[in-house]
Motif scaffolding. Structure first.
Motif, mmCIF file in Angstrom:
data_model
loop_
_atom_site.group_PDB
_atom_site.id
_atom_site.type_symbol
_atom_site.label_atom_id
_atom_site.label_comp_id
_atom_site.label_asym_id
_atom_site.label_seq_id
_atom_site.Cartn_x
_atom_site.Cartn_y
_atom_site.Cartn_z
ATOM 1 N N SER A 1 0.833 -1.207 0.000
ATOM 2 C CA SER A 1 0.000 0.000 0.000
ATOM 3 C C SER A 1 0.867 1.256 0.000
ATOM 4 C CB SER A 1 -0.944 0.003 1.207
ATOM 5 O OG SER A 1 -0.221 0.073 2.423
ATOM 6 N N MET A 2 1.963 1.246 0.754
ATOM 7 C CA MET A 2 2.851 2.402 0.769
ATOM 8 C C MET A 2 3.516 2.600 -0.590
ATOM 9 S SD MET A 2 2.508 3.849 3.642
ATOM 10 C CE MET A 2 3.834 5.040 3.463
ATOM 11 N N GLN A 3 3.825 1.500 -1.258
ATOM 12 C CA GLN A 3 4.404 1.612 -2.592
ATOM 13 C C GLN A 3 3.386 2.201 -3.566
ATOM 14 O OE1 GLN A 3 5.617 -1.945 -5.050
ATOM 15 N NE2 GLN A 3 7.658 -1.205 -4.531
ATOM 16 N N ALA A 4 2.124 1.818 -3.415
ATOM 17 C CA ALA A 4 1.077 2.384 -4.269
ATOM 18 C C ALA A 4 0.940 3.885 -4.024
ATOM 19 C CB ALA A 4 -0.254 1.678 -4.000
ATOM 20 N N PHE A 5 0.950 4.294 -2.772
ATOM 21 C CA PHE A 5 0.858 5.722 -2.458
ATOM 22 C C PHE A 5 2.032 6.492 -3.064
ATOM 23 C CE2 PHE A 5 -1.650 4.374 1.460
ATOM 24 C CZ PHE A 5 -2.861 4.781 0.930
ATOM 25 N N SER A 6 3.220 5.893 -3.022
ATOM 26 C CA SER A 6 4.399 6.572 -3.573
ATOM 27 C C SER A 6 4.301 6.745 -5.083
ATOM 28 C CB SER A 6 5.672 5.792 -3.215
ATOM 29 O OG SER A 6 5.739 4.568 -3.929
ATOM 30 N N ARG A 7 3.503 5.888 -5.732
ATOM 31 C CA ARG A 7 3.288 6.018 -7.177
ATOM 32 C C ARG A 7 2.127 6.949 -7.502
ATOM 33 N NH1 ARG A 7 3.617 0.210 -6.956
ATOM 34 N NH2 ARG A 7 1.349 0.161 -7.234
ATOM 35 N N GLY A 8 1.485 7.483 -6.464
ATOM 36 C CA GLY A 8 0.340 8.350 -6.681
ATOM 37 C C GLY A 8 -0.936 7.591 -6.953
ATOM 38 N N GLU A 9 -1.031 6.357 -6.443
ATOM 39 C CA GLU A 9 -2.211 5.524 -6.639
ATOM 40 C C GLU A 9 -2.866 5.237 -5.291
ATOM 41 O OE1 GLU A 9 -0.739 2.027 -8.470
ATOM 42 O OE2 GLU A 9 -0.001 3.055 -10.276
ATOM 43 N N PRO A 10 -4.190 5.020 -5.266
ATOM 44 C CA PRO A 10 -4.857 4.661 -4.007
ATOM 45 C C PRO A 10 -4.273 3.371 -3.441
ATOM 46 C CG PRO A 10 -6.464 5.260 -5.687
ATOM 47 C CD PRO A 10 -5.140 5.154 -6.387
ATOM 48 N N GLY A 11 -4.039 3.356 -2.131
ATOM 49 C CA GLY A 11 -3.411 2.182 -1.529
ATOM 50 C C GLY A 11 -4.225 1.500 -0.451
ATOM 51 N N LEU A 12 -5.339 2.110 -0.047
ATOM 52 C CA LEU A 12 -6.114 1.518 1.040
ATOM 53 C C LEU A 12 -6.822 0.235 0.612
ATOM 54 C CD1 LEU A 12 -7.628 4.660 2.809
ATOM 55 C CD2 LEU A 12 -5.577 3.349 3.389
ATOM 56 N N GLY A 13 -7.140 0.136 -0.671
ATOM 57 C CA GLY A 13 -7.719 -1.109 -1.167
ATOM 58 C C GLY A 13 -6.732 -2.253 -1.063
ATOM 59 N N LEU A 14 -5.467 -1.955 -1.350
ATOM 60 C CA LEU A 14 -4.413 -2.955 -1.179
ATOM 61 C C LEU A 14 -4.267 -3.338 0.287
ATOM 62 C CD1 LEU A 14 -1.522 -1.820 -3.553
ATOM 63 C CD2 LEU A 14 -2.451 -4.130 -3.386
ATOM 64 N N LEU A 15 -4.351 -2.343 1.148
ATOM 65 C CA LEU A 15 -4.193 -2.598 2.573
ATOM 66 C C LEU A 15 -5.300 -3.507 3.091
ATOM 67 C CD1 LEU A 15 -2.507 -1.829 5.116
ATOM 68 C CD2 LEU A 15 -4.179 -0.010 5.508
ATOM 69 N N LEU A 16 -6.550 -3.172 2.774
ATOM 70 C CA LEU A 16 -7.673 -3.956 3.274
ATOM 71 C C LEU A 16 -7.829 -5.274 2.514
ATOM 72 C CD1 LEU A 16 -10.115 -4.357 5.058
ATOM 73 C CD2 LEU A 16 -11.451 -2.936 3.487
ATOM 74 N N GLY A 17 -7.850 -5.204 1.191
ATOM 75 C CA GLY A 17 -8.026 -6.420 0.403
ATOM 76 C C GLY A 17 -6.887 -7.399 0.596
ATOM 77 N N GLY A 18 -5.656 -6.869 0.577
ATOM 78 C CA GLY A 18 -4.505 -7.735 0.804
ATOM 79 C C GLY A 18 -4.510 -8.315 2.200
ATOM 80 N N GLY A 19 -4.930 -7.501 3.173
ATOM 81 C CA GLY A 19 -5.008 -7.986 4.545
ATOM 82 C C GLY A 19 -6.036 -9.091 4.704
ATOM 83 N N LEU A 20 -7.165 -8.943 4.016
ATOM 84 C CA LEU A 20 -8.191 -9.987 4.072
ATOM 85 C C LEU A 20 -7.683 -11.290 3.455
ATOM 86 C CD1 LEU A 20 -11.377 -7.917 3.152
ATOM 87 C CD2 LEU A 20 -10.804 -8.906 5.382
ATOM 88 N N ALA A 21 -6.882 -11.167 2.392
ATOM 89 C CA ALA A 21 -6.297 -12.363 1.779
ATOM 90 C C ALA A 21 -5.350 -13.053 2.756
ATOM 91 C CB ALA A 21 -5.560 -11.985 0.496
ATOM 92 N N LEU A 22 -4.449 -12.284 3.351
ATOM 93 C CA LEU A 22 -3.489 -12.852 4.296
ATOM 94 C C LEU A 22 -4.197 -13.454 5.507
ATOM 95 C CD1 LEU A 22 -0.957 -9.894 4.129
ATOM 96 C CD2 LEU A 22 -0.488 -12.214 3.325
ATOM 97 N N TRP A 23 -5.197 -12.752 6.004
ATOM 98 C CA TRP A 23 -5.943 -13.201 7.185
ATOM 99 C C TRP A 23 -6.686 -14.508 6.911
ATOM 100 C CZ3 TRP A 23 -11.536 -12.618 7.947
ATOM 101 C CH2 TRP A 23 -11.951 -12.921 9.246
ATOM 102 N N SER A 24 -7.396 -14.558 5.797
ATOM 103 C CA SER A 24 -8.180 -15.759 5.491
ATOM 104 C C SER A 24 -7.279 -16.962 5.228
ATOM 105 C CB SER A 24 -9.096 -15.501 4.288
ATOM 106 O OG SER A 24 -8.356 -15.089 3.156
ATOM 107 N N PHE A 25 -6.160 -16.741 4.536
ATOM 108 C CA PHE A 25 -5.247 -17.851 4.266
ATOM 109 C C PHE A 25 -4.553 -18.307 5.547
ATOM 110 C CE2 PHE A 25 -6.150 -16.683 0.036
ATOM 111 C CZ PHE A 25 -5.672 -17.656 -0.832
ATOM 112 N N TRP A 26 -4.312 -17.380 6.465
ATOM 113 C CA TRP A 26 -3.719 -17.730 7.758
ATOM 114 C C TRP A 26 -4.662 -18.632 8.553
ATOM 115 C CZ3 TRP A 26 0.564 -17.970 10.473
ATOM 116 C CH2 TRP A 26 0.522 -17.978 11.867
#
Length: 236
Positions: free
Chosen positions: A125-150
């Motif tokens: 998400s921080m890398q997305a922000f540095s590119r000028g792109e929204p990153g909160l979707g990565l934060l939440l969606g990616g977190g849900l992926a990691l959480w569910s797989f865990w």
């Protein structure tokens, strides 16, 4: 062209789903470590529901493994709390770095998003922000992926964990480290960043050698952050 900060806090279903899909590949490796935790917790004597509940509500692999070492008939509650806090203290810094975008969200949504924060989705998400792109979707969606797989991995570990009892023996313990290193290499590359990362690395190594366990993460982050502020101030 970099978007205004107020446009980067976008959070909708499409962004969350995109974040989920982007983190799904790395999440597959999380299953292995979830399985290792499920097996270890079962061997300690925890019930299946307790193990699944811990992975669902805590979602912090290193902390969960650390707690198992303290588990017993006489549980040192304060020691357990202190251990978990020390291991996860880096989340304070994660929250601080994300605040410029999180502050635009309502409080319940803001804290809900942060519940899924971990190293991998924070870095992306921080890398997305540095590119000028929204990153909160990565934060939440990616977190849900990691959480569910865990959670899935934990369940597999309870029932089939003997198949992979030691992920490190297969080199799988290096996957997350290599992933985060790739995030760093893919970011901004100049003398300023080299100095900042070097200071952070040296401080982290010194803390790893001479300070209490797990303090090196916070020390390295603080040292790098201070170096960034100093270098940034000199360039103005």
């Amino acid at each position: 062209m970099v978007k205004a900060t107020t446009e980067l806090h976008q959070l909708d279903r499409s962004l969350v789903w995109s974040g989920f899909k982007q983190l799904a590949p790395i999440s597959l490796f999380v299953i292995v470590f979830g399985a290792a935790f499920g097996l270890a917790a079962a061997q300690v004597g925890l019930s299946d529901s307790t193990i699944i509940g811990m992975s669902t509500l805590v979602f912090a692999g290193a902390s969960q493994f650390a707690v198992l070492d303290l588990w017993g008939t006489q549980m040192p509650l304060f020691t357990m709390m202190l251990t978990v806090f020390a291991i996860n203290a880096r989340h304070l810094l994660m929250g601080a770095t994300l605040y410029p975008w999180l502050r635009h969200l309502p409080a319940p949504q803001r804290y809900g998003v942060m519940l899924t924060a971990s190293d991998a989705n924070w870095a992306m998400s921080m890398q997305a922000f540095s590119r000028g792109e929204p990153g909160l979707g990565l934060l939440l969606g990616g977190g849900l992926a990691l959480w569910s797989f865990w959670i899935v991995g934990t369940w597999l570990g309870i029932h089939f964990g003997n198949a992979i009892s030691d992920p490190a023996s297969l080199g799988l313990d290096m996957v997350m480290g290599c992933f985060l290193l790739a995030m760093v290499v893919g970011g901004e590359r100049n003398l300023r960043m080299l100095v900042i990362w070097s200071i952070a690395a040296i401080a982290s190594l010194l803390a790893y050698w001479y300070l209490p366990e797990n303090s090196h993460v916070v020390v390295g982050a603080l040292a790098g952050g201070m170096a960034g502020m100093i270098r940034g101030g000199k360039q103005r």
